[in-house]
Design a protein around this motif. Structure first.
Motif, short mmCIF file in Angstrom:
data_model
loop_
_atom_site.label_atom_id
_atom_site.label_comp_id
_atom_site.label_asym_id
_atom_site.label_seq_id
_atom_site.Cartn_x
_atom_site.Cartn_y
_atom_site.Cartn_z
N VAL A 1 15.90 -2.16 14.37
CA VAL A 1 15.48 -1.27 13.28
C VAL A 1 14.02 -0.84 13.50
CG1 VAL A 1 15.07 -1.10 10.80
CG2 VAL A 1 17.07 -2.32 11.65
N TYR A 2 13.18 -1.80 13.91
CA TYR A 2 11.76 -1.49 14.09
C TYR A 2 11.55 -0.49 15.22
CZ TYR A 2 10.90 -5.50 11.03
OH TYR A 2 10.90 -6.36 9.97
N LYS B 1 9.86 0.34 -1.18
CA LYS B 1 9.65 -0.39 0.07
C LYS B 1 8.70 -1.55 -0.16
CE LYS B 1 7.00 1.46 3.30
NZ LYS B 1 6.67 2.44 4.35
N TRP B 2 7.66 -1.30 -0.98
CA TRP B 2 6.69 -2.36 -1.21
C TRP B 2 7.19 -3.35 -2.22
CZ3 TRP B 2 3.90 -3.31 2.50
CH2 TRP B 2 3.49 -2.28 3.34
N LEU C 1 12.50 -1.57 4.90
CA LEU C 1 11.80 -1.68 6.19
C LEU C 1 10.80 -2.83 6.22
CD1 LEU C 1 11.52 -0.40 8.96
CD2 LEU C 1 9.71 1.04 8.06
N SER C 2 10.01 -2.92 5.17
CA SER C 2 8.95 -3.91 5.17
C SER C 2 9.48 -5.31 4.86
CB SER C 2 7.89 -3.51 4.15
OG SER C 2 6.68 -4.10 4.47
N TRP D 1 1.81 1.11 8.91
CA TRP D 1 1.39 0.91 7.52
C TRP D 1 2.35 0.02 6.76
CZ3 TRP D 1 -2.23 4.14 4.32
CH2 TRP D 1 -3.18 4.79 5.12
N SER D 2 3.58 -0.12 7.27
CA SER D 2 4.54 -0.97 6.57
C SER D 2 4.37 -2.44 6.93
CB SER D 2 5.97 -0.53 6.91
OG SER D 2 6.18 0.79 6.51
N GLY D 3 3.35 -2.73 7.71
CA GLY D 3 3.08 -4.13 8.05
C GLY D 3 3.93 -4.62 9.21
N ILE D 4 4.32 -3.73 10.10
CA ILE D 4 5.11 -4.12 11.26
C ILE D 4 4.21 -4.05 12.49
CG2 ILE D 4 7.02 -3.40 12.76
CD1 ILE D 4 8.23 -2.40 9.94
N ALA E 1 12.30 2.78 13.79
CA ALA E 1 11.23 3.15 12.88
C ALA E 1 10.02 3.67 13.66
CB ALA E 1 10.83 1.95 12.02
N GLY F 1 4.04 7.18 5.00
CA GLY F 1 4.96 6.53 4.07
C GLY F 1 6.38 6.41 4.57
N ILE F 2 6.96 7.53 4.96
CA ILE F 2 8.40 7.51 5.25
C ILE F 2 8.69 7.63 6.73
CG2 ILE F 2 9.12 8.44 3.03
CD1 ILE F 2 9.40 11.18 4.54
N ALA G 1 3.70 5.33 9.90
CA ALA G 1 4.31 4.74 8.71
C ALA G 1 4.80 3.33 9.01
CB ALA G 1 5.45 5.61 8.21
N PHE H 1 0.85 -1.20 0.00
CA PHE H 1 0.00 0.00 0.00
C PHE H 1 0.89 1.25 0.00
CE2 PHE H 1 -4.02 1.87 2.26
CZ PHE H 1 -4.05 2.90 1.33
N ASN I 1 8.48 7.34 12.96
CA ASN I 1 7.13 7.58 12.47
C ASN I 1 6.29 6.34 12.73
OD1 ASN I 1 4.77 8.10 11.11
ND2 ASN I 1 5.75 8.83 9.25
N MET J 1 17.38 2.09 4.44
CA MET J 1 16.65 1.38 5.48
C MET J 1 15.15 1.53 5.28
SD MET J 1 17.74 -0.41 7.99
CE MET J 1 18.98 0.11 9.16
#
Lengths: 508, 334
Positions: free
Chosen positions: B208-209, A409-410, A355-356, B222-225, B212, A342-343, B219, A333, B216, A351
């Motif tokens: 890292v998480y 990222k996605w 991330l994902s 939304w990144s699936g974490i 993150a 997003g960021i 975000a 997404f 944010n 990184m």
């Protein structure tokens, strides 16, 4: 007919981009005047110039018999031009009277001490003028949205406005509240106040406005008496542009559904949303602000909970209760708001990219930095992201490059379905073309895409089919052959387009 | 809207200029961020050696290191929470509770005692983390409450009296006051824990998480974490470090003091901030930086003592230093 406002040859550019090009505009005393046009037509820029938020580069404005020399929002307000913004500007924890006269309180003999009695009386008389009954001592947060809108208007009236601009005033109102608003507009008109009414909703324009001015691509197209127009002729005025070639046209879409959504519902925001996404397809999603575009995508991705409905992936029913589950099922997404969703601004670009997918380049939670760096560098190269090094914080990149980071990222996660919400918002023209080409490239590599966009041009260039939403419902599904501006505009305004499965006409 | 106009020239060039300009900025900021603290410590040591002859001696420096060991451990744990965009005001209260817990259970075999004390601290962290990530209570309030509960638990278990160590006394004494190759054992424990923390932070997905999350949270979600999981983890890690600190605190004095944690929370937060971790979100910082921050604070204290500066002036100076560190931190952020 006396002229209250006359603007001629108004131009405005932002950094070489022409937002308004010699626009003419005229409002008569005591008329309700609609301004319509697609997103990006220049309506809001024109209104911001009239209210002193922006300064015009060229052109002249006469207001109430004199040249308008006001240079700031507060000066414009004092000259008699008031605006009611789409976003509420009231202080919710204060009461009605305190809000209406904010910054303009009647004092007792000693300055600084408010004469509450007079304030209450003044408030009552303003509200009476509008013909609404609200206790001036009510706290704003206890009022409905419709009532709050009245307070916003009262606030403008209290400043003795002769011209009131209403920007999408009905977007958050119920039907009764809307009728009440229209009653207020009629009253204002009777006492000679002029109103500029900006709305995407054609039925409202036909219901309450006297004249319509159409804008397109920053240009003035024309002004017509509303009585001489109907929905079709108005839409024709708004469109009028030659079709751009569809970039994606001719590519092969499999006759096989990868995703099926059935009867998705969430509160009052989404109801009975059903559609399918075919393998290797770009499904455009189009609709006005508040039509449920983004809300649908959020529900699909597990960000918001759904009340009812089913999601089928590869003919298997799935439950998506969080982004974690969505990602595990192969969804991605790219959000509308890059900064918010997003960021990670101060994190390194590389990184951010991984991330994902970080779990995929690590064993037992220990990251293999070589493979992480390889993936990051790979995407920086593939997507042409301009960075000094993968370590550069993403916040220091330009908008287009940030967007490429988010898309990467996605992609790093190897998704099967990618949802793009306004993929080119806030990026420059060059980056926009690059992102468009990239989307087409991805489709060829076997990805399926759901692309939400409020730009008709973007939808027309890329989409294979378009799902149109109106007030949280599906108002049409357009195939490639049916895809033209006229049909799109009809559908987003709730005109029933095609009797598809599970879709109902929303408008008479 | 207007940016879609295809007639615009130069837009490519405009887009490509930004990164070049940004690069220069980042290098300066990056340098200050990376080496500013080391620089500050070096200046401090040089200054100290001029001001006091006793300062730059191995004995004094090791003494400083020994003194900062407990605060350093608290600060190391606090780093994870602050890095993830939260704040932990409970470390002092939990330190008191854990110290009393350790002294109360002094009859346990020593490895068991250490393990159970660390688990005790982690239990506090788990509770806090759950309150924050599930019940949606802000970290400020949740940890303020849990810290007060910790103080209360310490008083309840000890009945308000210090608990002296009688069993395992020799092990405690060795741990608290012994040396290994001339280095005090508390310092070895501190540095070892810091290294483990830093390895976690810079070597694992969890590290890292956490960054993150601080950078944010939306975000990251939304990144699936699983943001709830990692938010909770930050508090659990903090609790674990408090547990280790509690063992050291008991070992150094051979007593479980129910008020040992008083005033330590703000010292720990100060060390984290001086160590370069952004307070209030940003996701930038490190555990090693926190170690340096703790040493900077410890050295200043020590220097003031050597110079016979009034203790009250020391407090004023500490406040000034903390505000300056945060100010420099926010300047860097912009």
């Amino acid at each position: 007919m006396d002229t209250l406002l006359k603007a001629t040859g108004i131009s405005k550019s932002f950094g070489g981009i022409q937002a308004l090009d010699r626009v003419n505009f005229e409002v008569a005393k005591g008329e309700v005047h609609a301004v319509v046009g697609e997103n990006g037509a220049g309506k809001s820029t024109l209104m911001k110039i009239l209210t002193g938020v922006y300064q015009r580069d060229e052109g002249q404005i006469w207001f109430d018999g004199a040249e308008l020399s006001a240079k700031s929002p507060s000066q414009c307000r004092r000259s008699g031009i008031g605006i009611v913004f789409q976003e509420p500007t009231l202080i919710r924890s204060l009461d009605v009277k305190t809000n209406i006269f904010l910054g303009n309180y009647p004092y007792r003999k000693v300055p600084g001490f408010v004469n509450w009695q007079k304030l209450r009386e003044d408030t009552c008389s303003v509200l009476e003028e509008l013909g609404v009954t609200i206790d001036p001592d009510t706290i704003v947060s206890d009022l409905t949205f419709g009532k709050r809108q009245m307070i916003e208007i009262a606030k403008v009236i209290a400043h003795r406005a002769k011209l009131i601009i209403l920007d999408e005033p009905t977007s958050a109102l119920s039907d009764e509240e809307k009728d009440c608003l229209f009653g207020v507009i009629a009253r204002l008109k009777e006492r000679g106040t002029s109103i500029i009414y900006i709305s995407h909703r054609l039925p409202e324009i036909f219901e309450i406005t006297d004249r319509v001015t159409v804008m397109r691509d920053g240009r003035y197209i024309g002004t017509e008496s509303t009585a001489n127009l109907n929905a079709d002729s108005l839409i024709k005025m708004m469109v009028g542009k030659a079709l751009e070639a569809n970039l994606h046209r001719g590519s092969v879409v499999a006759d096989e559904d990868i995703l099926k959504v059935k009867g998705l519902g969430r509160g009052k925001v989404l109801s009975d949303i059903s559609f399918n996404l075919r393998k290797g397809e770009i499904l455009g999603v189009f609709g006005l602000v508040g039509s449920g575009r983004t809300e649908m995508a959020r529900a699909l991705f597990g960000i918001d909970k759904i009340d009812c409905g089913e999601i089928w992936l590869d003919d298997k029913k799935v439950a998506i209760r969080s982004p974690v589950e969505a990602v595990a099922l192969g969804l991605g997404f790219v959000p509308e708001s890059r900064k918010e969703h997003g960021i990670i601004p101060l994190m390194a670009s590389g990184m951010n990219i991984t991330l994902s997918a970080l779990g995929k380049c690590s064993a037992a939670s220990v990251v293999n930095w070589n493979s992480q760096d390889g993936i990051a560098r790979g995407f920086i190269k593939k997507m042409g992201i301009k960075v000094s090094s993968p370590k550069q914080a993403v916040v220091n990149l330009s908008g287009g490059n940030q967007q490429k980071v988010v898309v990467s990222k996605w992609l790093a996660n190897n998704p099967r379905i990618l949802i793009l919400d306004e993929p080119t918002r806030g990026v420059d023209v060059g980056a926009k073309a690059e992102i468009h080409n990239l989307i087409v490239q991805l489709i060829k590599e076997g990805l399926s895409v759901i692309m939400i966009s409020s730009e008709m041009e973007e939808i027309m260039r890329l989409a294979d089919r378009v799902l149109v939403l109106y007030e949280g419902r599906v108002s049409g599904v357009l195939d490639l052959e049916e895809l033209n501006e006229e049909n799109l505009l009809k559908s987003i305004h709730g005109h029933f387009w095609r009797p598809d499965q599970n879709t109902k006409g929303v408008m008479e | 809207m207007a940016s879609d106009n295809p007639k615009v020239p130069n837009s490519e060039a405009v887009g490509s200029q930004n990164p070049v300009k940004a690069r220069r900025q980042v290098d300066v900021v990056g340098f200050v961020r990376k080496y500013g603290m080391v620089l500050a410590l070096v200046i401090l040591v040089v200054l100290g050696s001029f001001l006091s002859e006793a300062f730059l001696t191995p004995r004094n420096l090791l003494n400083v290191a020994r003194q900062v060991s407990v605060i350093g451990l608290l600060a190391a744990g606090e780093t994870f929470v602050i890095l993830a965009g939260g704040i932990d005001l409970s470390v002092g209260g939990v330190l008191s509770a854990s110290a009393i817990f350790a002294a109360y259970n002094q009859n346990l075999p020593f490895p068991m005692l250490v393990l159970s004390t660390v688990l005790f601290g982690m239990l506090f962290g788990l509770t806090t983390g759950t309150l924050v990530s599930r019940a949606g209570i802000t970290p400020f309030i949740a940890t303020l409450g849990m810290g007060t509960i910790g103080e209360g638990v310490a008083m309840l278990l000890s009945e308000g009296q210090p608990i002296f160590i009688e069993n395992n006394a020799s092990i405690f004494t060795t741990l608290g006051n012994g040396t290994f190759a001339f280095i005090p054992i508390p310092v070895i424990v501190l540095v070892g824990s810091i290294l483990i923390g830093q390895l976690f932070l810079s070597g694992t997905t969890g590290g890292v998480y956490l960054k993150a999350l601080g950078g944010n949270e939306e975000a990251t979600f939304w990144s699936g974490i699983n943001t709830r999981k990692y938010r909770t983890l930050s508090f659990i890690l903090s609790g674990a470090f408090v547990g280790v600190a509690a063992i050291l605190a008991v070992a150094r004095t051979s007593v479980g003091d129910p008020v040992v944690g008083q005033g330590t929370t703000l010292d720990a937060i100060s060390a984290v901030v001086i160590g370069g971790t952004y307070l209030g979100g940003g996701g930038v910082g490190s555990v090693v930086g926190t170690l340096l921050g703790a040493f900077i604070m410890g050295s200043i204290n020590n220097l003031f003592n050597l110079l016979n500066v009034n203790a009250y002036w020391q407090m004023v100076a500490k406040g000034v230093i903390i505000i300056s560190a945060v100010y420099i931190g926010t300047r860097k952020k912009r």
